[in-house]
Design a protein around this motif. Sequence first.
Motif, PDB file in Angstrom:
ATOM      1  N   LYS A 157       0.837  -1.191   0.000  1.00  0.00           N
ATOM      2  CA  LYS A 157       0.000   0.000   0.000  1.00  0.00           C
ATOM      3  C   LYS A 157       0.875   1.244   0.000  1.00  0.00           C
ATOM      4  CE  LYS A 157      -4.213  -1.601   2.188  1.00  0.00           C
ATOM      5  NZ  LYS A 157      -5.184  -1.328   3.254  1.00  0.00           N
ATOM      6  N   SER A 158       0.453   2.231  -0.769  1.00  0.00           N
ATOM      7  CA  SER A 158       1.174   3.499  -0.745  1.00  0.00           C
ATOM      8  C   SER A 158       0.569   4.374   0.341  1.00  0.00           C
ATOM      9  CB  SER A 158       1.102   4.194  -2.096  1.00  0.00           C
ATOM     10  OG  SER A 158      -0.235   4.469  -2.430  1.00  0.00           O
ATOM     11  N   ASN A 159       1.366   5.242   0.898  1.00  0.00           N
ATOM     12  CA  ASN A 159       0.911   6.185   1.913  1.00  0.00           C
ATOM     13  C   ASN A 159       0.034   7.225   1.225  1.00  0.00           C
ATOM     14  OD1 ASN A 159       1.034   8.747   3.422  1.00  0.00           O
ATOM     15  ND2 ASN A 159       2.344   7.585   4.824  1.00  0.00           N
ATOM     16  N   ARG A 160      -1.231   7.289   1.589  1.00  0.00           N
ATOM     17  CA  ARG A 160      -2.176   8.140   0.873  1.00  0.00           C
ATOM     18  C   ARG A 160      -1.886   9.623   1.074  1.00  0.00           C
ATOM     19  NH1 ARG A 160      -2.764   6.003  -3.041  1.00  0.00           N
ATOM     20  NH2 ARG A 160      -4.483   7.336  -3.602  1.00  0.00           N
ATOM     21  N   ALA A 201       0.851  10.361  -1.324  1.00  0.00           N
ATOM     22  CA  ALA A 201       0.380  10.290  -2.709  1.00  0.00           C
ATOM     23  C   ALA A 201      -0.326  11.573  -3.121  1.00  0.00           C
ATOM     24  CB  ALA A 201      -0.562   9.100  -2.877  1.00  0.00           C
ATOM     25  N   LYS A 202      -0.975  12.244  -2.158  1.00  0.00           N
ATOM     26  CA  LYS A 202      -1.661  13.501  -2.464  1.00  0.00           C
ATOM     27  C   LYS A 202      -0.685  14.671  -2.556  1.00  0.00           C
ATOM     28  CE  LYS A 202      -5.698  11.799  -0.089  1.00  0.00           C
ATOM     29  NZ  LYS A 202      -6.423  11.768   1.181  1.00  0.00           N
ATOM     30  N   LYS A 212       4.340  14.210  -6.635  1.00  0.00           N
ATOM     31  CA  LYS A 212       4.221  13.598  -7.954  1.00  0.00           C
ATOM     32  C   LYS A 212       5.634  13.381  -8.480  1.00  0.00           C
ATOM     33  CE  LYS A 212      -0.320  14.013  -8.329  1.00  0.00           C
ATOM     34  NZ  LYS A 212      -0.655  13.473  -7.024  1.00  0.00           N
ATOM     35  N   LEU A 263       5.847   5.736  -1.423  1.00  0.00           N
ATOM     36  CA  LEU A 263       5.208   5.588  -2.732  1.00  0.00           C
ATOM     37  C   LEU A 263       5.964   4.532  -3.533  1.00  0.00           C
ATOM     38  CD1 LEU A 263       4.755   9.368  -3.516  1.00  0.00           C
ATOM     39  CD2 LEU A 263       3.046   7.810  -2.591  1.00  0.00           C
ATOM     40  N   TYR A 309       5.291   2.404  -5.918  1.00  0.00           N
ATOM     41  CA  TYR A 309       5.071   2.150  -7.342  1.00  0.00           C
ATOM     42  C   TYR A 309       5.153   3.411  -8.171  1.00  0.00           C
ATOM     43  CZ  TYR A 309       3.640  -2.282  -5.481  1.00  0.00           C
ATOM     44  OH  TYR A 309       3.626  -3.467  -4.812  1.00  0.00           O
ATOM     45  N   SER A 310       5.830   4.438  -7.680  1.00  0.00           N
ATOM     46  CA  SER A 310       5.927   5.677  -8.450  1.00  0.00           C
ATOM     47  C   SER A 310       7.301   5.819  -9.077  1.00  0.00           C
ATOM     48  CB  SER A 310       5.670   6.871  -7.536  1.00  0.00           C
ATOM     49  OG  SER A 310       6.611   6.894  -6.488  1.00  0.00           O
TER      50      SER A 310
END
Length: 65
Positions: free
Chosen positions: A5-8, A11-12, A15, A62, A64-65
């Motif tokens: 899981k990514s840290n939400r 993620a906000k 980028k 993150l 998968y970024s």
Amino acid sequence: MPKIKSNRGAAKRFKVNGSGRFKRNQSFRRHILTKKSTKRKRQLRNPALVAKCDSAAIRQMLPYS
């Protein structure tokens, strides 16, 4: 293996740009704007890059970024 899981919150806020570095918004633009100069407020609109020393921590949040 299940996905990580990514840290939400991260993620906000961050980028990834084309070179793999993280883009972030500037702080100090939320309130108490009357004492800040127009030039300062205009420059705070532009996004900034995260420092390289902090990128590893963000990359963990993150995956998968």
